[in-house]
Motif scaffolding. Structure first.
Motif, PDB file in Angstrom:
ATOM      1  N   GLY A  28      58.323  22.315  20.330  1.00  0.00           N
ATOM      2  CA  GLY A  28      57.390  21.883  19.499  1.00  0.00           C
ATOM      3  C   GLY A  28      56.425  20.703  20.404  1.00  0.00           C
ATOM      4  N   VAL A  29      56.861  20.391  21.565  1.00  0.00           N
ATOM      5  CA  VAL A  29      56.146  19.569  22.633  1.00  0.00           C
ATOM      6  C   VAL A  29      55.088  20.054  23.239  1.00  0.00           C
ATOM      7  CG1 VAL A  29      56.535  17.741  24.295  1.00  0.00           C
ATOM      8  CG2 VAL A  29      58.258  18.168  22.732  1.00  0.00           C
ATOM      9  N   ASP A  30      53.720  19.814  23.021  1.00  0.00           N
ATOM     10  CA  ASP A  30      52.630  20.521  23.617  1.00  0.00           C
ATOM     11  C   ASP A  30      52.619  19.928  25.009  1.00  0.00           C
ATOM     12  OD1 ASP A  30      50.565  22.112  24.327  1.00  0.00           O
ATOM     13  OD2 ASP A  30      49.026  21.066  23.066  1.00  0.00           O
ATOM     14  N   ILE A  31      52.980  20.729  26.091  1.00  0.00           N
ATOM     15  CA  ILE A  31      53.088  20.489  27.375  1.00  0.00           C
ATOM     16  C   ILE A  31      52.210  21.472  28.131  1.00  0.00           C
ATOM     17  CG2 ILE A  31      55.323  19.459  27.716  1.00  0.00           C
ATOM     18  CD1 ILE A  31      56.416  22.143  28.824  1.00  0.00           C
ATOM     19  N   ARG A  32      51.264  22.232  27.348  1.00  0.00           N
ATOM     20  CA  ARG A  32      50.400  23.053  28.052  1.00  0.00           C
ATOM     21  C   ARG A  32      49.255  22.668  28.895  1.00  0.00           C
ATOM     22  NH1 ARG A  32      49.341  26.545  22.793  1.00  0.00           N
ATOM     23  NH2 ARG A  32      49.420  24.328  21.956  1.00  0.00           N
ATOM     24  N   PRO A  33      48.646  21.570  28.141  1.00  0.00           N
ATOM     25  CA  PRO A  33      47.759  20.741  29.243  1.00  0.00           C
ATOM     26  C   PRO A  33      48.188  20.440  30.736  1.00  0.00           C
ATOM     27  CG  PRO A  33      47.601  19.988  27.088  1.00  0.00           C
ATOM     28  CD  PRO A  33      48.666  20.744  27.182  1.00  0.00           C
ATOM     29  N   THR A  34      49.501  19.937  30.638  1.00  0.00           N
ATOM     30  CA  THR A  34      50.271  19.216  31.850  1.00  0.00           C
ATOM     31  C   THR A  34      50.526  20.675  32.968  1.00  0.00           C
ATOM     32  OG1 THR A  34      51.212  17.599  30.752  1.00  0.00           O
ATOM     33  CG2 THR A  34      52.263  17.993  32.806  1.00  0.00           C
ATOM     34  N   LEU A  35      50.864  21.629  32.318  1.00  0.00           N
ATOM     35  CA  LEU A  35      51.316  22.919  32.790  1.00  0.00           C
ATOM     36  C   LEU A  35      50.026  23.417  33.749  1.00  0.00           C
ATOM     37  CD1 LEU A  35      53.599  24.709  30.523  1.00  0.00           C
ATOM     38  CD2 LEU A  35      54.383  23.354  32.523  1.00  0.00           C
ATOM     39  N   LEU A  36      49.003  23.420  32.768  1.00  0.00           N
ATOM     40  CA  LEU A  36      47.796  23.986  33.476  1.00  0.00           C
ATOM     41  C   LEU A  36      47.393  23.274  34.571  1.00  0.00           C
ATOM     42  CD1 LEU A  36      45.539  26.213  33.541  1.00  0.00           C
ATOM     43  CD2 LEU A  36      44.386  24.958  31.867  1.00  0.00           C
ATOM     44  N   ARG A  37      47.406  21.765  34.502  1.00  0.00           N
ATOM     45  CA  ARG A  37      46.933  21.022  35.655  1.00  0.00           C
ATOM     46  C   ARG A  37      47.769  21.208  36.961  1.00  0.00           C
ATOM     47  NH1 ARG A  37      44.426  15.393  33.183  1.00  0.00           N
ATOM     48  NH2 ARG A  37      43.341  16.235  31.385  1.00  0.00           N
ATOM     49  N   VAL A  38      49.099  21.083  36.603  1.00  0.00           N
ATOM     50  CA  VAL A  38      49.913  21.377  37.689  1.00  0.00           C
ATOM     51  C   VAL A  38      49.900  22.646  38.425  1.00  0.00           C
ATOM     52  CG1 VAL A  38      52.580  21.338  38.433  1.00  0.00           C
ATOM     53  CG2 VAL A  38      51.496  19.404  36.885  1.00  0.00           C
ATOM     54  N   VAL A  65      40.099  21.175  34.867  1.00  0.00           N
ATOM     55  CA  VAL A  65      40.281  22.562  35.861  1.00  0.00           C
ATOM     56  C   VAL A  65      39.295  23.298  36.357  1.00  0.00           C
ATOM     57  CG1 VAL A  65      41.811  24.918  35.532  1.00  0.00           C
ATOM     58  CG2 VAL A  65      42.749  22.846  34.560  1.00  0.00           C
ATOM     59  N   ARG A  66      38.219  23.317  35.305  1.00  0.00           N
ATOM     60  CA  ARG A  66      37.167  24.175  35.585  1.00  0.00           C
ATOM     61  C   ARG A  66      36.427  23.507  36.758  1.00  0.00           C
ATOM     62  NH1 ARG A  66      31.399  24.221  34.500  1.00  0.00           N
ATOM     63  NH2 ARG A  66      30.822  26.837  33.774  1.00  0.00           N
ATOM     64  N   ALA A  67      36.315  22.109  36.940  1.00  0.00           N
ATOM     65  CA  ALA A  67      35.966  21.218  38.047  1.00  0.00           C
ATOM     66  C   ALA A  67      36.809  21.720  39.460  1.00  0.00           C
ATOM     67  CB  ALA A  67      35.915  20.009  37.805  1.00  0.00           C
ATOM     68  N   ARG A  68      38.030  21.586  39.225  1.00  0.00           N
ATOM     69  CA  ARG A  68      38.889  22.112  40.441  1.00  0.00           C
ATOM     70  C   ARG A  68      38.557  23.523  41.036  1.00  0.00           C
ATOM     71  NH1 ARG A  68      43.172  18.674  41.349  1.00  0.00           N
ATOM     72  NH2 ARG A  68      42.969  19.813  43.347  1.00  0.00           N
ATOM     73  N   LEU A  69      38.583  24.377  40.099  1.00  0.00           N
ATOM     74  CA  LEU A  69      38.362  25.744  40.519  1.00  0.00           C
ATOM     75  C   LEU A  69      37.007  26.149  40.850  1.00  0.00           C
ATOM     76  CD1 LEU A  69      40.851  27.578  37.854  1.00  0.00           C
ATOM     77  CD2 LEU A  69      41.239  26.872  40.096  1.00  0.00           C
ATOM     78  N   ALA A  70      35.887  25.688  40.431  1.00  0.00           N
ATOM     79  CA  ALA A  70      34.561  25.731  40.714  1.00  0.00           C
ATOM     80  C   ALA A  70      34.419  25.586  42.034  1.00  0.00           C
ATOM     81  CB  ALA A  70      33.686  24.964  39.943  1.00  0.00           C
ATOM     82  N   ILE A  71      34.996  24.865  42.973  1.00  0.00           N
ATOM     83  CA  ILE A  71      34.781  24.672  44.426  1.00  0.00           C
ATOM     84  C   ILE A  71      35.823  25.271  45.127  1.00  0.00           C
ATOM     85  CG2 ILE A  71      33.302  22.548  43.985  1.00  0.00           C
ATOM     86  CD1 ILE A  71      35.963  20.988  44.614  1.00  0.00           C
ATOM     87  N   TYR A  72      36.689  26.032  44.654  1.00  0.00           N
ATOM     88  CA  TYR A  72      37.676  26.758  45.436  1.00  0.00           C
ATOM     89  C   TYR A  72      37.461  28.085  45.689  1.00  0.00           C
ATOM     90  CZ  TYR A  72      42.408  27.968  46.952  1.00  0.00           C
ATOM     91  OH  TYR A  72      43.557  28.570  47.553  1.00  0.00           O
ATOM     92  N   PRO A  73      37.257  28.602  46.914  1.00  0.00           N
ATOM     93  CA  PRO A  73      36.791  29.865  47.117  1.00  0.00           C
ATOM     94  C   PRO A  73      37.658  30.845  46.814  1.00  0.00           C
ATOM     95  CG  PRO A  73      37.395  28.914  49.210  1.00  0.00           C
ATOM     96  CD  PRO A  73      37.737  27.874  48.158  1.00  0.00           C
ATOM     97  N   ASP A 116      43.107  21.645  25.450  1.00  0.00           N
ATOM     98  CA  ASP A 116      42.024  21.004  24.807  1.00  0.00           C
ATOM     99  C   ASP A 116      40.829  20.910  25.784  1.00  0.00           C
ATOM    100  OD1 ASP A 116      42.156  18.015  26.589  1.00  0.00           O
ATOM    101  OD2 ASP A 116      44.063  19.191  26.136  1.00  0.00           O
ATOM    102  N   ASP A 117      39.871  20.604  25.434  1.00  0.00           N
ATOM    103  CA  ASP A 117      38.441  20.577  26.298  1.00  0.00           C
ATOM    104  C   ASP A 117      38.371  19.855  27.383  1.00  0.00           C
ATOM    105  OD1 ASP A 117      37.476  22.312  24.240  1.00  0.00           O
ATOM    106  OD2 ASP A 117      36.375  20.929  23.243  1.00  0.00           O
ATOM    107  N   ALA A 118      39.302  18.597  27.391  1.00  0.00           N
ATOM    108  CA  ALA A 118      39.030  17.581  28.622  1.00  0.00           C
ATOM    109  C   ALA A 118      39.864  18.451  29.452  1.00  0.00           C
ATOM    110  CB  ALA A 118      39.656  16.358  28.040  1.00  0.00           C
ATOM    111  N   THR A 119      41.182  19.062  29.255  1.00  0.00           N
ATOM    112  CA  THR A 119      42.004  19.546  30.482  1.00  0.00           C
ATOM    113  C   THR A 119      41.107  20.892  30.788  1.00  0.00           C
ATOM    114  OG1 THR A 119      43.821  18.858  29.090  1.00  0.00           O
ATOM    115  CG2 THR A 119      44.240  20.809  30.967  1.00  0.00           C
ATOM    116  N   ARG A 120      40.325  21.486  30.182  1.00  0.00           N
ATOM    117  CA  ARG A 120      39.791  22.709  30.487  1.00  0.00           C
ATOM    118  C   ARG A 120      38.570  22.484  31.522  1.00  0.00           C
ATOM    119  NH1 ARG A 120      38.437  24.344  26.041  1.00  0.00           N
ATOM    120  NH2 ARG A 120      40.195  25.513  25.560  1.00  0.00           N
ATOM    121  N   ALA A 121      38.055  21.168  31.389  1.00  0.00           N
ATOM    122  CA  ALA A 121      37.054  20.681  32.032  1.00  0.00           C
ATOM    123  C   ALA A 121      37.654  20.126  33.413  1.00  0.00           C
ATOM    124  CB  ALA A 121      36.176  19.641  31.354  1.00  0.00           C
TER     125      ALA A 121
END
Length: 320
Positions: free
Chosen positions: A21-31, A69-77, A62-67
């Protein structure tokens, strides 16, 4: 599909997130994203696995985490096309499809990076956590539930708060040896004393950390010392037998310890140190507040000024 060493353990963490029940999905996606973009290229298996894992997490954070990640991957070829579509990003055009423009020589001025001056270094060193903020963080953490504490530690990792300095390796190694022996002996008093000396915490704070029913403060202190996960599990099992007998408690804290960042742990140590400073100031403030006004002696009443000859007149009137 074979799990790549780069992403080993992520499936287990996602299972833990659903089970505990501990939401660690944002951390997982960032890592996961940070690990992926650190390498200049990837094998086909690594790209497929990243697309599968990240694709499952993007829609659940959440939207903040998605934003972020989106910024990191937008400049990664090397971002997979399926992830680009999920994040609504436009894939980079190949070099042969780029429109050719007239070549114009451009002179780019390179900025000269100057080392920080002594004044700037002192200013940066002074931007530490204020005692009032430290007290609020400490009180909030101790009063929170297990799920709320995990969320607080996750949020602290991305805050601009200044963590405490790392403990020197030699001192930390000696402290961890003593702490493990004290845990085996179930000597919580000496355990708290050694923990306080190693992390520069007063004994009352270290004692509160050791006796906390949830165990998250102890995990923070162990992480701040750089304690190995296996040693931390042994400490949990032996330091408090009642707590160690619960498989759920040991499993929950072990999983939390594995994903706990050193930065979050050091920020909590800084908060506990700052809270003591605030408590000490509050203790002595009543004795010093408006001190000059209360300590000043009252001026004696001014004696009336007698005119010359007035004393003789008063004597004749009273007959004395």
């Amino acid at each position: 599909m074979t799990t790549s060493p780069m992403f080993a353990g992520f499936d287990g963490l996602m299972t833990l997130s659903r089970r505990e029940g501990v939401d660690i999905r944002p951390t997982l996606l960032r890592v996961l994203t940070d690990l992926y973009v650190q390498a200049p290229s990837h094998t086909i298996d690594e790209e497929k696995q990243f697309a599968e894992l990240a694709g499952r997490l993007i829609d659940e954070v959440d939207d903040a985490t998605r934003a972020v990640v989106r910024a990191r991957l937008a400049i990664y070829p090397q971002t997979p096309r399926t992830i680009l579509q999920k994040l609504k990003l436009r894939p980079s055009a190949p070099a042969d499809e780029m429109p050719r423009a007239e070549t114009i020589p451009v002179v780019v001025a390179q900025a000269v990076v100057k080392p920080p001056s002594e004044v700037e270094q002192r200013l940066a060193a002074s931007l530490a956590m204020q005692p009032k903020d430290a007290t609020e963080i400490s009180d909030l953490f101790f009063a929170a539930t297990a799920t709320e504490r995990a969320k607080i530690l996750h949020d602290l990792a991305v805050t601009p708060l200044k963590p405490s300095a790392r403990i020197p390796q030699v001192r930390a190694a000696r402290a961890m040896h003593i702490l493990e022996m004290a845990a085996f002996a179930e000597d919580r008093e000496n355990f708290a004393r050694e923990l306080g000396e190693a992390l520069l915490l007063p004994y009352q704070v270290a004692e509160r950390v050791v006796n906390d029913a949830g165990g998250e403060p102890l995990a923070c202190c162990a992480k701040a010392l750089g304690m190995d996960s296996a040693i931390f599990q042994r400490v949990l099992l032996f330091l408090n037998p009642e707590f160690g007998n619960s498989v759920t408690n040991v499993y929950r804290l072990s999983r939390l310890y594995d994903v706990l960042s050193e930065r979050s742990a050091l920020i909590m140590v800084a908060a506990w140190r700052g809270a003591i400073v605030a408590a000490t100031r509050a203790k002595y403030r009543p004795a010093l507040y408006d001190d000059e006004r209360h300590r000043a002696r009252a001026a004696p009443a001014a004696r009336p000024v007698m005119q010359p000859g007035a004393d003789d007149a008063r004597t004749r009137t009273t007959g004395k």
